[in-house]
Design an enzyme around this catalytic site. Structure first.
Site, mmCIF file in Angstrom:
data_model
loop_
_atom_site.group_PDB
_atom_site.id
_atom_site.type_symbol
_atom_site.label_atom_id
_atom_site.label_comp_id
_atom_site.label_asym_id
_atom_site.label_seq_id
_atom_site.Cartn_x
_atom_site.Cartn_y
_atom_site.Cartn_z
ATOM 1 N N PRO A 1 77.251 -53.890 -4.716
ATOM 2 C CA PRO A 1 76.874 -54.057 -3.311
ATOM 3 C C PRO A 1 76.291 -55.460 -3.125
ATOM 4 O O PRO A 1 75.569 -55.957 -3.981
ATOM 5 C CB PRO A 1 75.797 -52.995 -3.097
ATOM 6 C CG PRO A 1 75.931 -52.045 -4.229
ATOM 7 C CD PRO A 1 76.558 -52.777 -5.367
ATOM 8 N N CYS A 2 76.673 -56.086 -2.022
ATOM 9 C CA CYS A 2 76.238 -57.460 -1.776
ATOM 10 C C CYS A 2 75.060 -57.448 -0.827
ATOM 11 O O CYS A 2 75.122 -56.868 0.238
ATOM 12 C CB CYS A 2 77.396 -58.235 -1.154
ATOM 13 S SG CYS A 2 76.946 -59.869 -0.604
ATOM 14 N N GLN A 3 73.960 -58.090 -1.230
ATOM 15 C CA GLN A 3 72.810 -58.152 -0.324
ATOM 16 C C GLN A 3 72.804 -59.451 0.463
ATOM 17 O O GLN A 3 71.946 -59.685 1.288
ATOM 18 C CB GLN A 3 71.524 -58.000 -1.116
ATOM 19 C CG GLN A 3 71.451 -56.653 -1.812
ATOM 20 C CD GLN A 3 70.270 -56.557 -2.756
ATOM 21 O OE1 GLN A 3 69.125 -56.680 -2.347
ATOM 22 N NE2 GLN A 3 70.553 -56.339 -4.024
#
Ligand SMILES: C[S@@+](CC[C@H](N)C(=O)[O-])C[C@H]1O[C@@H](n2cnc3c(N)ncnc32)[C@H](O)[C@@H]1O
Length: 380
Positions: free
Chosen positions: A77-79
């Site tokens: 998941p990309c923050q």
């Protein structure tokens, strides 16, 4: 595993949308999948087997338990932290990417495929990945191909834009060419009509069945069949009046002033897609994890005709409709509560997009030219 099959690991596997497409492309054999959300892991296990699903935080899986594989799929998941953050190797937000790189180092796949939100390409995580693929970096053997793909261009009835990175140590792999287009010579984009037609307009239930299933030695709600997912909600009379006011392609700006929530009355500009209604003959917009809330996007059912006697379906899409717009097969089975299943659906890579990627990459992995199978949504 058959002699020719390609051993594959799916990291951050969710419910297995991406695996679903690779398995459908044939010739790929999942040997490990990692997912820490119990219900998503349970859905994956229901469809692809419990034996190779590791329901765990990726960071807790030791190096000597990472199996060899020719392919790793999945993206952390990309923050979206700033590019500056990527320069700090101790930045805790790098952790999941370091885990991904650790798996690549230990499984030594020929190819890895990362799917992520479009803003990933402008993020610190991407800067980190690119820097590791330079000489002296942990991924220096790999050549990266980077693209922004539109799911509709690959047969998905949805305008979902996603970043795809293909890392290869067997020579550069180009971006797959679209198989569908809005107009021109290729088959046309699929539309909402192609997948919603024929489903009951008025679902009779608002809850999932009460069944539970044991997985990983614990009980979870499930396994639900696709028809169990055709569940409605109980909107208030005010919500119903709002839904009625919105025509196909319209949204919050079609609401008369007195029907607007206070915050919209005060904010005359802003996102146009909220309280939006789909159009029958176009792909939907991105199906996110809260597609059952019309105030969050363009999720109202497309059926609407003007006038007092107009034929309208005044409700958001059901879980089954969302799963179909994501191109999950009706044979896919689901575990979790309504909210958890919605999250799995919205988080998934559309299986049809994943299948197109799988078919594109297969000849590079096997050295054998693959023939593209026909699109499941196109007429014979
Ligand atoms: C975008 S979703 C993946 C969707 C999946 N590729 C699909 O096609 O269905 C990302 C997943 O990463 C999982 N995740 C996040 N942090 C994790 C961790 N530390 N260990 C294992 N899984 C994690 C989340 O629970 C979520 O299901």
């Amino acid at each position: 595993m058959t002699e020719q099959s390609i051993p594959m690991i799916d990291l951050f596997a969710g419910c297995g949308g991406m695996t679903s497409g690779f398995v459908a492309a044939e010739g790929y054999q999942p040997v490990m999948a990692v997912e820490w959300d119990l219900h998503a892991a349970a859905t994956y296990a229901a469809n692809f087997g419990e034996d190779h699903m590791r329901w765990a935080d990726i960071a807790t899986i030791p190096n000597d338990e990472v199996p060899p594989a020719d392919l790793i799929i999945g993206g952390p998941p990309c923050q979206g932290f700033s590019a500056l953050g990527a320069q700090d190797v101790h930045d805790p937000r790098n952790k999941l990417w370091q885990e991904y790189i650790r798996f690549v180092r230990h499984a030594a796949p020929k190819v890895f495929v990362i799917e992520n939100v479009d803003r990933f390409l402008a993020s610190g995580e991407f800067a980190l990945l690119e820097s590791e693929a330079r000489p002296g970096g942990l991924l220096e053997e790999y050549v990266l191909t980077v693209a922004l793909l539109l799911a509709a261009d690959f047969g998905v009835p949805q305008r979902r834009k996603r970043a795809i990175v293909i890392g290869s140590r067997i020579g550069e792999i180009p971006v797959p060419a679209p198989t569908h287009a809005r107009s021109g010579d290729l088959p046309r984009w699929h539309s909402v009509r192609d997948v919603l037609t024929g489903l009951p307009e008025h679902p009779t239930r608002t809850t999932l069945p009460l069944s539970r299933v044991e997985v990983f030695g614990t009980e979870v709600p499930g396994r639900f069949k696709s028809e169990d997912l055709h569940i409605g909600r109980n909107p208030t009379p005010l919500s119903l009046r709002r839904y009625r006011a919105v025509p196909p392609g319209g949204g919050r700006f079609d609401l008369p002033y007195e029907l607007m929530p206070r915050c919209w009355q005060e904010k005359k500009t802003g996102t146009t897609d909220v309280m939006g209604r789909m159009r029958w003959d176009e792909p939907s917009l991105t199906i996110r994890t809260e597609f059952y809330k019309p105030e969050k996007g363009r999720y109202l059912h497309p059926q609407w005709e003007p006038g007092d006697d107009g034929h309208r379906v005044d409700r958001p899409i059901t879980h089954l409709e969302a799963a179909r717009l994501q191109t999950f097969d009706d044979t896919f089975e689901w575990c979790g509560t309504k909210i958890q299943v919605a999250k799995q659906i919205g988080n998934a890579v559309p299986p049809m997009l994943a299948k197109a990627l799988a078919q594109h990459i297969k000849p590079y992995l096997t050295g054998v030219e693959s023939t593209r199978s026909r699109c499941a949504l196109c007429p014979e």
